[in-house]
Design a protein around this motif. Structure first.
Motif, mmCIF file in Angstrom:
data_model
loop_
_atom_site.group_PDB
_atom_site.id
_atom_site.type_symbol
_atom_site.label_atom_id
_atom_site.label_comp_id
_atom_site.label_asym_id
_atom_site.label_seq_id
_atom_site.Cartn_x
_atom_site.Cartn_y
_atom_site.Cartn_z
ATOM 1 N N PRO A 210 1.280 -28.390 -25.866
ATOM 2 C CA PRO A 210 2.648 -28.300 -25.041
ATOM 3 C C PRO A 210 2.981 -29.643 -24.475
ATOM 4 N N SER A 211 2.066 -30.371 -24.297
ATOM 5 C CA SER A 211 2.403 -31.820 -23.809
ATOM 6 C C SER A 211 1.820 -32.816 -24.617
ATOM 7 N N PHE A 212 2.724 -33.335 -25.732
ATOM 8 C CA PHE A 212 1.900 -34.164 -26.822
ATOM 9 C C PHE A 212 1.742 -35.516 -26.204
ATOM 10 N N THR A 213 0.718 -36.238 -26.400
ATOM 11 C CA THR A 213 0.770 -37.609 -26.119
ATOM 12 C C THR A 213 -0.147 -38.343 -27.022
ATOM 13 N N LEU A 214 -0.061 -39.477 -27.136
ATOM 14 C CA LEU A 214 -0.930 -40.271 -28.283
ATOM 15 C C LEU A 214 -2.510 -40.232 -27.845
ATOM 16 N N LEU A 215 -2.637 -40.380 -26.440
ATOM 17 C CA LEU A 215 -4.008 -40.171 -25.757
ATOM 18 C C LEU A 215 -4.501 -38.959 -26.026
ATOM 19 N N GLY A 216 -3.694 -37.861 -26.007
ATOM 20 C CA GLY A 216 -4.146 -36.583 -26.309
ATOM 21 C C GLY A 216 -4.591 -36.415 -27.633
ATOM 22 N N ALA A 217 -3.572 -36.993 -28.516
ATOM 23 C CA ALA A 217 -4.268 -37.016 -29.925
ATOM 24 C C ALA A 217 -5.221 -37.677 -30.231
ATOM 25 N N LEU A 218 -5.745 -38.763 -29.778
ATOM 26 C CA LEU A 218 -6.937 -39.732 -29.828
ATOM 27 C C LEU A 218 -7.967 -38.764 -29.315
ATOM 28 N N GLY A 219 -8.008 -38.059 -28.399
ATOM 29 C CA GLY A 219 -8.948 -37.339 -27.689
ATOM 30 C C GLY A 219 -9.070 -36.123 -28.597
ATOM 31 N N ALA A 220 -8.249 -35.407 -29.057
ATOM 32 C CA ALA A 220 -8.559 -34.258 -30.142
ATOM 33 C C ALA A 220 -9.257 -34.819 -31.310
ATOM 34 N N LEU A 221 -8.894 -35.926 -31.855
ATOM 35 C CA LEU A 221 -9.864 -36.652 -33.076
ATOM 36 C C LEU A 221 -11.077 -36.652 -32.605
ATOM 37 N N ALA A 222 -11.627 -37.304 -31.576
ATOM 38 C CA ALA A 222 -12.684 -37.614 -30.918
ATOM 39 C C ALA A 222 -13.575 -36.405 -30.793
ATOM 40 N N ALA A 223 -12.785 -35.207 -30.215
ATOM 41 C CA ALA A 223 -13.302 -33.987 -29.827
ATOM 42 C C ALA A 223 -13.858 -33.263 -31.310
ATOM 43 N N ALA A 224 -12.864 -33.519 -32.466
ATOM 44 C CA ALA A 224 -13.393 -32.979 -33.527
ATOM 45 C C ALA A 224 -14.438 -33.465 -34.449
ATOM 46 N N ALA A 225 -14.781 -34.803 -34.194
ATOM 47 C CA ALA A 225 -15.875 -35.685 -34.655
ATOM 48 C C ALA A 225 -16.870 -35.141 -33.798
ATOM 49 N N LEU A 226 -17.009 -34.961 -32.477
ATOM 50 C CA LEU A 226 -18.147 -34.701 -31.690
ATOM 51 C C LEU A 226 -18.627 -33.183 -31.861
ATOM 52 N N ALA A 227 -17.707 -32.359 -32.369
ATOM 53 C CA ALA A 227 -17.915 -30.851 -32.587
ATOM 54 C C ALA A 227 -18.923 -30.878 -33.748
ATOM 55 N N GLN A 228 -18.722 -31.732 -34.832
ATOM 56 C CA GLN A 228 -19.370 -31.728 -36.090
ATOM 57 C C GLN A 228 -21.020 -32.077 -36.044
ATOM 58 N N VAL A 229 -20.948 -33.308 -34.876
ATOM 59 C CA VAL A 229 -22.315 -33.775 -34.567
ATOM 60 C C VAL A 229 -23.225 -32.661 -33.841
ATOM 61 N N LEU A 230 -22.349 -32.029 -33.032
ATOM 62 C CA LEU A 230 -23.000 -30.946 -32.000
ATOM 63 C C LEU A 230 -23.471 -29.696 -32.987
ATOM 64 N N LEU A 231 -22.889 -29.323 -34.126
ATOM 65 C CA LEU A 231 -22.972 -28.198 -35.002
ATOM 66 C C LEU A 231 -23.901 -28.484 -36.046
ATOM 67 N N TRP A 232 -24.160 -29.643 -36.490
ATOM 68 C CA TRP A 232 -24.881 -29.988 -37.560
ATOM 69 C C TRP A 232 -26.003 -30.847 -37.160
ATOM 70 N N THR A 233 -25.937 -31.361 -35.994
ATOM 71 C CA THR A 233 -27.055 -32.734 -35.376
ATOM 72 C C THR A 233 -26.438 -33.916 -36.011
ATOM 73 N N PRO A 234 -26.998 -34.983 -35.290
ATOM 74 C CA PRO A 234 -26.425 -36.442 -36.009
ATOM 75 C C PRO A 234 -26.981 -36.767 -37.317
ATOM 76 N N TRP A 235 -28.218 -36.223 -37.744
ATOM 77 C CA TRP A 235 -28.850 -36.853 -38.628
ATOM 78 C C TRP A 235 -27.977 -36.650 -39.862
ATOM 79 N N PRO A 236 -27.801 -35.193 -40.463
ATOM 80 C CA PRO A 236 -27.163 -35.255 -41.572
ATOM 81 C C PRO A 236 -25.595 -35.831 -41.633
ATOM 82 N N ILE A 237 -24.975 -35.821 -40.408
ATOM 83 C CA ILE A 237 -23.761 -36.498 -40.338
ATOM 84 C C ILE A 237 -23.497 -37.830 -40.820
#
Length: 379
Positions: A210-237
């Motif tokens: 609803p309120s698009f910002t560059l900071l929000g976009a970068l935060g979404a990118l970081a959240a997407a990367a963190l989700a993979q680390v949490l779901l698979w653990t850091p080692w395979p990633i």
């Protein structure tokens, strides 16, 4: 398999599963969906005939079978890529007990058929020596069979549409005729994919926060990367990403393309994409990691095992008998309870605009609301 079976029997259908089942039960040759390809409802139409089984088990026979096949295929891919026995065990462990494979192994989603098709394509793309020496008619027949598998995968999830041809084009030691035969069924299936492809492109890249910002976009990118680390653990990633340099070109191309697609969605919408979107790349990273698994120090191996097993055990126990003090809107398992006995948690994450209506159709046999939704969807 026992864990996934317990989860399948210990929870209600998710809103998406009820949605697929309601579409499967609708009249007509093809399910009345334009937001998803038709394969999953068509498979549910088949298993729904097993009326002696509880509806939850009928629906979840599909992911149980595909998850088992995917684990076997992932281990075979790790072996083909040069992983020793210890690395193959790591691939089997991660593809069976990490959080995302466990969730995808008992909930009916398009991911199982799509991922299995891609892993089989990667196996075909880098054939074993005895396969490469087979007669031409046999190679052509295998290529056509793979093409049918690829078309089925795309009819489950449209992400197969760019990934499967990429693997086929970059296949090592495959002749032009084999590649053309492998691509032909996908071309024939394309008309059935057009509506869902258009919908998914809008969903992935045009529906901004609803309120698009560059900071929000970068935060979404970081959240997407963190989700993979949490779901698979850091080692395979992280270890898998480093080991990817020695993987075949097709493996690297899939990881790069999926990373670009997921990152592009996060940046375009300022909303983290659903974590399962990255699963094709994550499995390839698991396979690359398995090739170097023998070099993992004993303490690091133990830490990785615990990092997989402890969260998975807690999440599985909470999924069957909720006990964690999570608010409703932050509990991804809340949507798996309450539908059998009442209206269910309509405010739970993942219920969506059609979830409650689909659940009422399945559990209360009140289908007019979801049928109206299907009609509006197709207008």
């Amino acid at each position: 398999m026992p864990l996934r079976l317990a989860l399948a029997l210990g929870t209600d259908l998710s809103p998406d599963e009820a949605y697929y089942l309601a579409a499967a039960r609708a009249p007509g040759l093809l399910p009345p969906l334009v937001d998803h390809p038709p394969l999953v409802p068509l498979l549910l139409r088949l298993v729904d005939r097993l009326t002696t089984l509880p509806v939850e088990l009928r629906v979840r026979l599909v992911p149980l079978v595909f998850s088992l096949g995917l684990s076997v295929a992932t281990v075979a891919l790790a072996r083909r890529r040069g992983a020793e026995a210890s690395g193959q065990n790591l691939a089997a462990f991660l593809s069976s007990f990490a959080l995302l494979p466990v969730a995808g192994g008992f909930v009916a989603t398009p991911d199982g058929p799509a991922l299995l098709a891609l892993v089989l394509a990667l196996l075909w793309a880098d054939p074993a020596p005895e396969t490469a020496a087979a007669s031409l008619p046999r190679r052509l027949a295998v290529a056509l069979g793979l093409g049918l598998v690829g078309a089925a995968g795309a009819l489950a999830k449209v992400v197969v549409l760019p990934l499967f041809p990429l693997v086929v084009v970059l296949a090592a030691r495959r002749r032009l005729g084999e590649r053309l035969l492998a691509l032909a069924p996908l071309a024939l299936a394309a008309p059935l994919l057009a509506p869902s492809l258009a919908f998914q492109l809008r969903h992935a890249y045009a529906q901004q926060a609803p309120s698009f910002t560059l900071l929000g976009a970068l935060g979404a990118l970081a959240a997407a990367a963190l989700a993979q680390v949490l779901l698979w653990t850091p080692w395979p990633i992280f270890h898998g990403a480093r080991a990817l340099r020695a993987s075949p070109l097709a493996d690297r191309a899939v990881v790069l393309l999926m990373t670009a697609l997921v990152a592009g969605s996060a940046l375009a919408r300022a909303v983290p994409p659903e974590p399962n979107w990255y699963a094709p790349s994550a499995l390839i990273l698991v396979v690359a990691f398995a090739r170097t698994g023998k070099d993992l120090a004993p303490r690091a191996r133990l830490a990785m095992l615990l990092a997989v097993l402890v969260p998975t055990a807690i999440a599985a126990a909470h999924t069957i008998h909720p006990f964690l003090p999570l608010p409703l809107r932050a509990d991804p398992t809340a949507r798996l309870h309450g539908w059998r006995t009442g209206d269910g948690p309509v405010d739970a994450p993942g219920v969506g605009p059609y979830g409650a209506a689909a659940e009422r159709c399945v559990y209360q046999e009140t289908c007019s609301e979801i049928n109206d939704y299907f009609r509006a969807l197709n207008e």
